[in-house]
Design a protein around this motif. Structure first.
Motif, mmCIF file in Angstrom:
data_model
loop_
_atom_site.group_PDB
_atom_site.id
_atom_site.type_symbol
_atom_site.label_atom_id
_atom_site.label_comp_id
_atom_site.label_asym_id
_atom_site.label_seq_id
_atom_site.Cartn_x
_atom_site.Cartn_y
_atom_site.Cartn_z
ATOM 1 N N SER A 1 -9.255 13.964 167.302
ATOM 2 C CA SER A 1 -9.932 15.249 167.100
ATOM 3 C C SER A 1 -10.241 15.845 168.464
ATOM 4 O O SER A 1 -10.807 15.169 169.337
ATOM 5 C CB SER A 1 -11.226 15.045 166.310
ATOM 6 O OG SER A 1 -12.019 16.226 166.334
ATOM 7 N N ILE A 2 -9.844 17.110 168.673
ATOM 8 C CA ILE A 2 -10.134 17.828 169.916
ATOM 9 C C ILE A 2 -10.958 19.064 169.565
ATOM 10 O O ILE A 2 -10.469 19.981 168.904
ATOM 11 C CB ILE A 2 -8.849 18.245 170.653
ATOM 12 C CG1 ILE A 2 -7.941 17.045 170.896
ATOM 13 C CG2 ILE A 2 -9.193 18.927 171.973
ATOM 14 C CD1 ILE A 2 -6.594 17.405 171.492
ATOM 15 N N THR A 3 -12.216 19.068 169.979
ATOM 16 C CA THR A 3 -13.122 20.177 169.724
ATOM 17 C C THR A 3 -13.492 20.807 171.055
ATOM 18 O O THR A 3 -13.887 20.087 171.986
ATOM 19 C CB THR A 3 -14.396 19.699 169.010
ATOM 20 O OG1 THR A 3 -14.047 18.938 167.860
ATOM 21 C CG2 THR A 3 -15.269 20.868 168.590
ATOM 22 N N ALA A 4 -13.382 22.131 171.172
ATOM 23 C CA ALA A 4 -13.589 22.751 172.479
ATOM 24 C C ALA A 4 -14.166 24.152 172.354
ATOM 25 O O ALA A 4 -13.912 24.869 171.374
ATOM 26 C CB ALA A 4 -12.277 22.804 173.259
ATOM 27 N N TYR A 5 -14.920 24.502 173.374
ATOM 28 C CA TYR A 5 -15.489 25.851 173.509
ATOM 29 C C TYR A 5 -15.336 26.284 174.960
ATOM 30 O O TYR A 5 -15.601 25.507 175.875
ATOM 31 C CB TYR A 5 -16.967 25.856 173.120
ATOM 32 C CG TYR A 5 -17.686 27.155 173.436
ATOM 33 C CD1 TYR A 5 -17.644 28.230 172.557
ATOM 34 C CD2 TYR A 5 -18.399 27.304 174.629
ATOM 35 C CE1 TYR A 5 -18.300 29.422 172.854
ATOM 36 C CE2 TYR A 5 -19.050 28.493 174.928
ATOM 37 C CZ TYR A 5 -19.001 29.543 174.038
ATOM 38 O OH TYR A 5 -19.647 30.736 174.323
ATOM 39 N N ARG A 6 -14.909 27.528 175.160
ATOM 40 C CA ARG A 6 -14.787 28.067 176.514
ATOM 41 C C ARG A 6 -15.278 29.508 176.534
ATOM 42 O O ARG A 6 -15.114 30.248 175.544
ATOM 43 C CB ARG A 6 -13.343 28.003 177.024
ATOM 44 C CG ARG A 6 -12.799 26.595 177.174
ATOM 45 C CD ARG A 6 -11.500 26.545 177.944
ATOM 46 N NE ARG A 6 -11.669 26.914 179.336
ATOM 47 C CZ ARG A 6 -12.104 26.073 180.278
ATOM 48 N NH1 ARG A 6 -12.430 24.829 179.972
ATOM 49 N NH2 ARG A 6 -12.213 26.484 181.523
ATOM 50 N N LYS A 7 -15.850 29.895 177.672
ATOM 51 C CA LYS A 7 -16.367 31.248 177.833
ATOM 52 C C LYS A 7 -15.995 31.768 179.211
ATOM 53 O O LYS A 7 -16.063 31.025 180.202
ATOM 54 C CB LYS A 7 -17.886 31.274 177.661
ATOM 55 C CG LYS A 7 -18.496 32.676 177.686
ATOM 56 C CD LYS A 7 -19.976 32.638 177.357
ATOM 57 C CE LYS A 7 -20.597 34.032 177.384
ATOM 58 N NZ LYS A 7 -20.006 34.927 176.359
ATOM 59 N N VAL A 8 -15.603 33.041 179.270
ATOM 60 C CA VAL A 8 -15.222 33.691 180.519
ATOM 61 C C VAL A 8 -16.004 34.994 180.651
ATOM 62 O O VAL A 8 -16.021 35.818 179.734
ATOM 63 C CB VAL A 8 -13.708 33.999 180.569
ATOM 64 C CG1 VAL A 8 -13.357 34.733 181.855
ATOM 65 C CG2 VAL A 8 -12.889 32.730 180.433
ATOM 66 N N LYS A 9 -16.652 35.166 181.804
ATOM 67 C CA LYS A 9 -17.274 36.440 182.146
ATOM 68 C C LYS A 9 -16.709 36.864 183.494
ATOM 69 O O LYS A 9 -16.717 36.079 184.448
ATOM 70 C CB LYS A 9 -18.798 36.318 182.213
ATOM 71 C CG LYS A 9 -19.455 35.958 180.890
ATOM 72 C CD LYS A 9 -20.974 35.948 180.992
ATOM 73 C CE LYS A 9 -21.512 37.358 181.141
ATOM 74 N NZ LYS A 9 -23.000 37.375 181.101
ATOM 75 N N ALA A 10 -16.204 38.079 183.567
ATOM 76 C CA ALA A 10 -15.562 38.527 184.797
ATOM 77 C C ALA A 10 -15.746 40.024 184.966
ATOM 78 O O ALA A 10 -15.873 40.768 183.980
ATOM 79 C CB ALA A 10 -14.070 38.181 184.779
ATOM 80 N N ASP A 11 -15.792 40.466 186.201
ATOM 81 C CA ASP A 11 -15.712 41.895 186.490
ATOM 82 C C ASP A 11 -14.886 42.077 187.756
ATOM 83 O O ASP A 11 -14.972 41.281 188.701
ATOM 84 C CB ASP A 11 -17.100 42.525 186.628
ATOM 85 C CG ASP A 11 -17.925 41.938 187.754
ATOM 86 O OD1 ASP A 11 -17.760 42.391 188.906
ATOM 87 O OD2 ASP A 11 -18.737 41.030 187.505
ATOM 88 N N PHE A 12 -14.045 43.099 187.747
ATOM 89 C CA PHE A 12 -13.124 43.323 188.857
ATOM 90 C C PHE A 12 -12.729 44.785 188.888
ATOM 91 O O PHE A 12 -12.862 45.503 187.882
ATOM 92 C CB PHE A 12 -11.885 42.431 188.734
ATOM 93 C CG PHE A 12 -11.344 42.295 187.332
ATOM 94 C CD1 PHE A 12 -10.384 43.169 186.846
ATOM 95 C CD2 PHE A 12 -11.807 41.288 186.500
ATOM 96 C CE1 PHE A 12 -9.882 43.045 185.563
ATOM 97 C CE2 PHE A 12 -11.318 41.154 185.206
ATOM 98 C CZ PHE A 12 -10.355 42.031 184.737
#
Length: 754
Positions: free
Chosen positions: A343-354
């Motif tokens: 079982s592979i459980t994952a969470y990712r978050k990206v915040k960016a400004d450019f």
């Protein structure tokens, strides 16, 4: 249509190159046949979701161990593109202004646009977790055990469908030994980098931890002439924690958390123009500006803004590239007897400004800034087992993926013109996405005989996409352009079949047939009213491949090769429609080519590697009209984006002892070459990067106990000035901008292990 003579000539060139490789191999290894005290290290991969030797895997793979990455001086994932045949990996996507925005192509298939409504063509996986977005996708090579580049569709084995190929990153697992390393690097442009990794056993045989961190800092190599501002710098910090728990003999739990923070300026972009200077700035909006505004401001947009010095610009608008990325994952492996469950459980978050100022001048013709916020959650289950007296190995999987995000864009287009005419100044508004993906896949490997194996798999994919494209004139504060909502489902069934035969213990051949699928989406940029986002269709790929894997001369030479033919339909291309880039479907194309990879040990202490990639890609049919009747500015003769015909690389390292207690020294050189590359779909002449070579060199000292290492190195030794991406909007603004790679740099590092 290409003549038979030309085709024969290209085939002859390919065969001659392979022949040279074989000749060099045999020449270099004639001495090695008599040596038996050293040999090539066996490389283990997990391309088929179980551990096996690279030479036993019937897939075209380029694999890098942690030692390979370190010897080549690589620090982020984009650098593997220089050492991988038929692959191009840029660290910044054109149009973005972001310093961390992956644009990956394998065998001519990929995506240059970073927008949330377009999916990448190559899958990027960190410990089995799919990285969904371009921004934040240039991962630090921090505490990795191995990197695998898989070419061709891989949907029957990976959670998210991967049409062009997959990059599989595997991190080092914590274990029961207390150990660690620290490294400091200093160099040109005030470079100061630091890395640290510590492995800590917490509970004997039960619980282990591994903590890693890095900091990368160097000045920019570009300069804005009017503000004296440097850009193209690096200021990135990363940290990762990995925890491994063994609660019983048949259960293993791996937890990881990672965080990356970047506060940088935008990449180095400048105007480029190879046409008569009188044509520069000859677009429609430029003409209006010069007619209505320039007489008042005294600042016309003309050739005076073309830079006369390398890596310089007269831009004064938005710049900067800030990034915060964090992720959590948990992988549980349970050996339940006849069936193993993962079982592979994952969470990712990206915040960016450019931001970016592509007109390269103090004139406000076009400026863009983005504030991006995305998050993803994924859950994958894999079930594996054996049957029929262990002759059948099977894998069944199910995958769920959820993504939400917004990209808040502000675009100042023709600022000054619209003010003079009494029209609001800026277009502003977030593009919001809400995506779901579901998949089920099955893969079977059956040993027909002890030498002959048949593999087959099938995958069902369903993507549900929703996009809301909010665009406003900011001064009115009301909806003036568009507020459309689009919903669309895309699904497909993609099979794969392969047959491999082991002629001897050191020579295996294989043949495969596979289909790939990349979801459709929506155009996320508008400058005219519209009732709904304009959709584009999925891409579909059928690939035929043959290859061999060999290891000979007493394990002193490894030579692998593959050849492929791909039928590519509904190709998603990014072009300019008016002043905004958008994605549309070209009709059909075909790609054929080959890869040859060599590793040899001619003598003790000497390692030689080399690779040749060849691609012949062309459109075979073209849709002259899109869904609203606009002519696509493409031609059958256009080159595919980021698809060089030839890509070659070679390296040599010689490590010799200084004495029994004095340690040793290693001398290394790396070379890579690619033929000319088109940076945009319409093959703008100024954005055709000519064929070129790059050379890196390194000398390092290793202490007798391998606890210390000192190194001196130079990258881009011959100081080649080349660009890695670009944008052309000649009709609207009369400009072409290119993004430049770093010049020659030197450095020194010291590393301590304990």
């Amino acid at each position: 249509m290409r003549s038979h003579a030309a085709l024969t000539r290209y085939r002859t060139m390919l065969l001659q190159s392979v022949g040279v490789t074989l000749g060099v191999t045999l020449g270099l290894t004639s001495v090695a046949a008599a040596q038996e005290t050293f040999g090539l290290e066996e490389i283990m991969v997990t391309a088929r979701k179980f551990s096996e030797a690279l030479q036993d895997t019937p897939i075209s793979i380029t694999a890098f161990t942690a030692t390979d990455l370190e010897k080549r001086g690589m620090s982020n994932i984009s650098q593997i593109g220089d050492a991988t045949p038929n692959m191009k990996f840029d660290a910044t996507a054109p149009i973005s202004g972001a310093s961390n925005a992956a644009a990956i192509f394998i065998r001519g298939i990929g995506q240059t646009d970073f927008i949330l409504t377009v999916d990448p063509g190559v899958g990027l996986y960190l410990d089995g977790v799919y990285i969904s977005r371009s921004v934040g996708g240039v991962l630090d090579l921090l505490d990795l055990e191995r990197v695998e580049v898989l070419r061709g569709p891989q949907g029957t084995l990976f959670g998210r469908n991967t049409i062009g190929g997959a990059i599989n990153l595997t991190s080092k697992k914590p274990d029961g030994k207390f150990a660690g390393m620290g490294e400091v690097t200093m160099g040109s442009y005030n470079r100061i980098d630091a890395r640290l990794s510590v492995n800590i056993p917490i509970i004997e045989d039960k619980f282990f931890a591994r903590i890693s961190a890095s900091s990368k800092n160097r000045d920019g190599f570009g300069r804005r002439l009017l503000t004296d501002q440097k850009y193209g710098n690096q200021n990135t910090n990363s940290v990762r924690g990995a925890f491994r728990l063994l609660p019983s003999e048949n259960i293993e739990i791996n937890l990881s958390a990672d965080y990356t923070r970047a506060r940088e300026e935008s990449p180095v972009t400048t105007l480029v123009w190879d046409r008569p200077l009188s044509e520069f700035g000859g677009g429609a909006i430029t003409g209006l500006y010069n007619m209505f505004v320039a007489p008042v401001t005294g600042l016309p947009y003309d050739s005076r803004w073309l830079p006369h010095e390398k890596n310089t610009s007269y831009a004064t608008g938005p710049t900067g590239s800030n990034l915060d990325v964090w992720g959590l994952s948990m992988t549980v492996d349970w050996d339940a007897g006849p069936v193993a469950v993962k079982s592979i459980t994952a969470y990712r978050k990206v915040k960016a400004d450019f931001g970016r100022d592509p007109d390269g001048s103090p004139v406000v013709l076009v400026q863009t800034s983005n504030v991006m916020d995305t998050e993803q959650f994924s859950q994958e289950f894999q079930f594996t087992g054996k049957a029929m007296n262990d002759r059948l190995t099977w894998l069944a999987g199910a995958y769920y993926f959820k993504e939400t995000g917004s990209d808040d864009v502000t675009a100042n287009i023709g600022w000054g013109i619209f003010e003079a005419l009494g029209i609001p100044l800026s277009i502003h508004g977030p593009t919001i996405v809400d995506n779901r993906s579901y998949a089920a896949f099955l893969n079977l490997n059956y040993a027909i005989t002890d030498k002959l194996n048949l593999s087959g798999g099938i995958r069902y994919s369903e993507d549900k996409k929703k996009a809301t494209v909010n665009q406003y004139f900011t001064d009115l504060g009301i909806l003036a352009l568009a507020n459309p909502v689009g919903k669309k489902n895309f699904d497909d069934v993609t099979p794969k079949v392969s047959l491999d035969y082991r002629w001897t213990g050191e020579f295996m051949t294989y043949a495969s047939y596979a289909k790939g699928f990349k979801s459709g989406g929506f155009t996320g940029r508008y400058v005219v009213p519209t009732l709904e986002p304009r959709p584009f269709d999925p891409e579909k790929l059928t690939t035929y491949e043959v290859g061999f894997k060999s290891q000979f001369l007493d394990n002193h030479v490894r030579l692998n090769a593959s050849a492929f033919y791909s039928d590519y339909k509904d190709i998603q291309v990014t072009i300019f429609n008016g002043v905004a880039p958008e994605t549309r479907n070209a009709a059909k194309g075909r790609i054929k080519g080959a890869e040859v990879e060599l590793t040899a040990l001619p003598a003790e202490g000497l390692t030689v590697t080399g690779a040749i990639g060849y691609m012949d890609a062309k459109y075979t049919k073209f849709n002259p009209l899109d869904s609203v009747g606009l002519v696509l500015p493409l031609q059958i003769t256009n080159k595919f984006v980021n698809t060089p015909k030839w890509s070659l690389n070679a390296s040599a390292e010689y490590r010799f002892p200084l004495g029994e207690k004095a340690g040793d020294i290693a001398l290394r050189a790396d070379w890579n070459y690619h033929s000319k590359i088109a940076m945009d779909a319409v093959n703008t002449p100024e954005l055709i990067q000519k064929g070129m070579s790059l050379i890196n060199s390194r000398i390092s000292y290793h202490s007798p106990n391998e606890m210390w290492e000192f190194a001196l190195f130079v990258t881009n030794l011959t100081n080649e000035r080349y660009f890695v991406g670009g944008v052309a909007d000649i009709a609207s603004f009369g400009l072409v901008e290119a993004t430049w790679a770093r010049p020659r740099e030197w450095g020194a590092s010291v590393k301590a292990s304990f």
